[in-house]
Design a protein around this motif. Sequence first.
Motif, short mmCIF file in Angstrom:
data_model
loop_
_atom_site.label_atom_id
_atom_site.label_comp_id
_atom_site.label_asym_id
_atom_site.label_seq_id
_atom_site.Cartn_x
_atom_site.Cartn_y
_atom_site.Cartn_z
N LYS A 456 0.85 -1.15 0.00
CA LYS A 456 0.20 0.14 0.00
C LYS A 456 0.96 1.28 0.06
N HIS A 457 1.90 1.19 0.87
CA HIS A 457 2.77 2.48 0.94
C HIS A 457 3.94 2.51 0.23
N ARG A 458 4.30 1.32 -0.29
CA ARG A 458 5.39 1.29 -1.18
C ARG A 458 6.68 1.70 -0.56
N GLN A 459 6.91 1.11 0.48
CA GLN A 459 8.23 1.18 1.41
C GLN A 459 8.39 -0.02 1.96
N ALA A 460 9.91 -0.25 2.22
CA ALA A 460 10.20 -1.32 2.78
C ALA A 460 9.81 -1.40 4.19
N THR A 484 9.92 -5.57 0.53
CA THR A 484 10.33 -4.56 -0.02
C THR A 484 9.65 -4.39 -1.41
N PRO A 485 9.09 -3.52 -1.70
CA PRO A 485 8.28 -3.22 -3.10
C PRO A 485 9.01 -3.34 -4.13
N VAL A 486 8.38 -3.90 -5.33
CA VAL A 486 9.32 -3.94 -6.18
C VAL A 486 8.51 -3.16 -7.45
N GLY A 492 4.35 -5.89 -7.63
CA GLY A 492 4.23 -6.83 -6.29
C GLY A 492 5.64 -6.44 -5.34
N ALA A 493 5.81 -7.23 -4.57
CA ALA A 493 6.84 -7.07 -3.69
C ALA A 493 7.82 -8.27 -3.40
N VAL A 494 9.03 -8.17 -3.03
CA VAL A 494 9.83 -9.19 -2.78
C VAL A 494 9.97 -9.53 -1.08
#
Length: 965
Positions: A456-460, A484-486, A492-494
Amino acid sequence: MTLRWRPTALGRRSGWLVSALFACALALFPPGVIQRADLLLFDTLEPWFRAPALPTESTVIAIDEATLAAMGRWPWNRAVHAELIDRLTAVGVSSIAMAILFPESAPGDTELAEAMQASGRVILAVAPHAGTTTEGMFELLPVDTLRASAAALGHVDVEIDIDGLSRRTYRLAGSGQPRWDALAVAALRHPGSGEPSGLNARARAGLQQVVQRPLWVRQGELLLPFPDTRGRPEVVSYYTLLSRPEQVRRLEGRTVFIGATASGIDAGLATPSAAHGGNMPAVEFHARAFEALRSGLTYNSAAAGLALALCLTVISLAALLRPQAGTRGKLLLGGLLLVPPLLSGAVLGTFQLWIPPASAMAGLLLGAALWFLSVLRHTQGSLAQARHDADATLRSIADAVLTIDEDARVVLLNPVAERLTGATLDSARGTPVGELIRDFTDQSAVVVETILGCLKHRQAIRLPEPIAWQAVSGKHHALRLTATPVGGEGEGAVLVFHDVTETLAITARLQHEATHDVLTGLPNRALLLDRLHQALANAQRRGSLVALLFVDLDRFKRINDSLGHYVGDQVLQVVAERLTASVRSGDTVARWGGDEFIILMDHLRDRSAVVAVAGKLLDLLEREVETQGESGLVLSCSIGISVGPADSSDAETLLSMADKAMYRGKLEGGSRYTFYSPEMNTWSRDRLNLEAALRKGLGNDEFELFYQPQIDIRSGRLAGLESLIRWHRPGSGLVRPDLFIAAAEESGLITNIGEWVLNAATHQAARWSADGLVPVPIAVNVSVRQCTDMSVVDTIRHALRDSGMDPRQLKIEVTESTAMHDPERVAELLHRIHALGVGVAVDDFGTGYSSLSLLKRFPISELKIDKSFVIDLAEDNDDAAIVRGTIALAHSLGMRVVAEGVETELQLRFLARHGCNVAQGFLFAQPLPTAEIRHWLKMPPPHAQRAIEGLQHARAGAPGTNGDG
């Protein structure tokens, strides 16, 4: 370039070729398992494909239990059978088949033969009979009288299949050649010609060999239907037909089979229906064969060529259809697997021909397995390429990595993540990450919340605390999550799970080792003090009590010294287990150090619970302890108890109080519990001051040896000296040994003091000898602690060497209780001392519990009677008896006797009268310093001489004066 195997049409069909060859081999040479499978399939398929049967026309006349109960023991007079045959003939039965053997003559044969002759429709049984190994098989025929009157003979031979069940008989069978119809066949051919069916001249000859070693030959297989309720013949009791003649009329026109059905004489056969109702009587089997023949429902087994053809047909069909991977291919193979039994069933119902389908089915199964293997290998090839693409990036990463899409669904897993989740990439792809991990951690909700926050916030986001994770293998992990967002919005994210299990384990292990004892695993001092501070604070707040139980094992050093520290460690571990088992789960059992343990009891209302636990501990620790290689060890302990905040609210003070209470209990004999009391503080301070003064006195040469003379009762001469230590304590004057020896024993100073005594005594004796004084033996006492250490032998050896004293002039005294403390060890010690040429005496004899057998093992030259028996021997008959017995015992063992504490001439006369050798006591002298004892070495003083002279005058007086007392 990477080469991967790709299945070709030839490769796929080669599996079916292998399965076809395999099936053909099974069809031509069926093993036992295939034969059993075919028989099972026959039993299953035959009822489904069986043609309709004719109504039954046979009846079994059963010799059942009711018949035997009514007519008596079998066999009967054969006239009974004649009566029944007459009745059956009279009502017009079609034929009478008797499944009974008549190989020997018996009463009633004539009547039976006449009835058979008159009937003209009776068929008798022929059975195979095994001769010796060299004789072969015989035919067991009826006796001549009956055989001649029979309308026909029929064999009752039944084949037993490989599974132990009977399903078939044969149209013809016989010894050497198949000449006898089956009993059912003979019954079906109603004999009306008057010539028995199958009989010839050789058959009339009775029981005989056909060839030198004849075989039993069969011809014309009759494979019978599954024995269900269809085709089951009517059964009528033999006795019913004899007792109720009107019942016979309903058998008109029927074929009857007479035979036994009663248990034990029924020649029961195991048939496919045996699992539902036990074995089938032989007569019923032949009646069922008759009905099957009537209805045309007997079957023949097909030749191996037909089974071979079936195998090739169905496997060729499978190869031509070429099933593809997936559900349709699996359904197709499943349908093909049903073809062989269905074909066999159809042929069975149409042509009464049984083609065994098991080999064809086995071939199909093998072909299907090879086909599945081919498909699996093809699938594995595809998966290998996909894994190669992902592994190229993620394989070198030691952490578990998951890639998710914007909906938090799994896109990619690396091998570490696969191991943690037990899922492969193909199986996990598209699965919501929460669903994937929920079976492995109870914190899945926290993980999902963190991931959603990252998306949602696009932050690690990194979780501050590790996640508890249980992998598929059952192993527990601690994982630290970083999400962590990708890319940008909508991507998505990792997720990276870093395993910190080992780091936390090392930290926890270090923390545990810092607060727990390594040997026992119990809390150590640091942890105990921490819990004690907390417990005291809680007790003051709640108004409750806290108790400390200071547990010290009595004489534990003996175990380490005699059995080794390995056994001692095992004993400590057992003690730790017993202590832990004896207290509440909330109490603390800690190891204080060495053989000392402390129990912290919290939340107490009064002292009663403490008393109960202390008593329980004493009881538990007094039970035998078994260790590796040792058994029968018995422990005891001393327990000191302090109660807070009543005794003190300070943790260290409370521990000190419990220690003092324990020490006081140990001095009082041990194996007890002692509560702290205020006066123990004074006593403890005095004891500490005494021990410090002893150490100082040893260094300042404050000790002195006094000597007490020992007088030979017979001669009055000086027989020896006993050295006795005195302490010139500054400010206290001359201190007797009974006031400081106990403290020296407890503190360990006794070893140094004992060494000083030995050196002082031996050097003083050497100086007297140098001065020309007559040497006499000098006795030196050895303490309990010195007897536990073999080094005292070296101490004696060095003292003798350094002083130059004659070893024969030195005498070592051990008390009786010391000698019995550890008999084996003390015996070895005394023998080593005796080997130096030094004498050995037992002091205070009679105060311990010595065993005579052990006493004999010690190299003792002198026995000293304790003064407690000498003081009252003139007035106490018991003491007098003990002294007399001791003197007699010592003399019988070749020992000299010394009486201590002689203070009166009456005591001296008693001892002299009963043969005591030496007297020592205030009658002669108190312990004297070195300067005064020199006069004794020159000549005993007048008062000592007068005592001996008075004794000699008393001996010369009239007997009876001064009795034994």
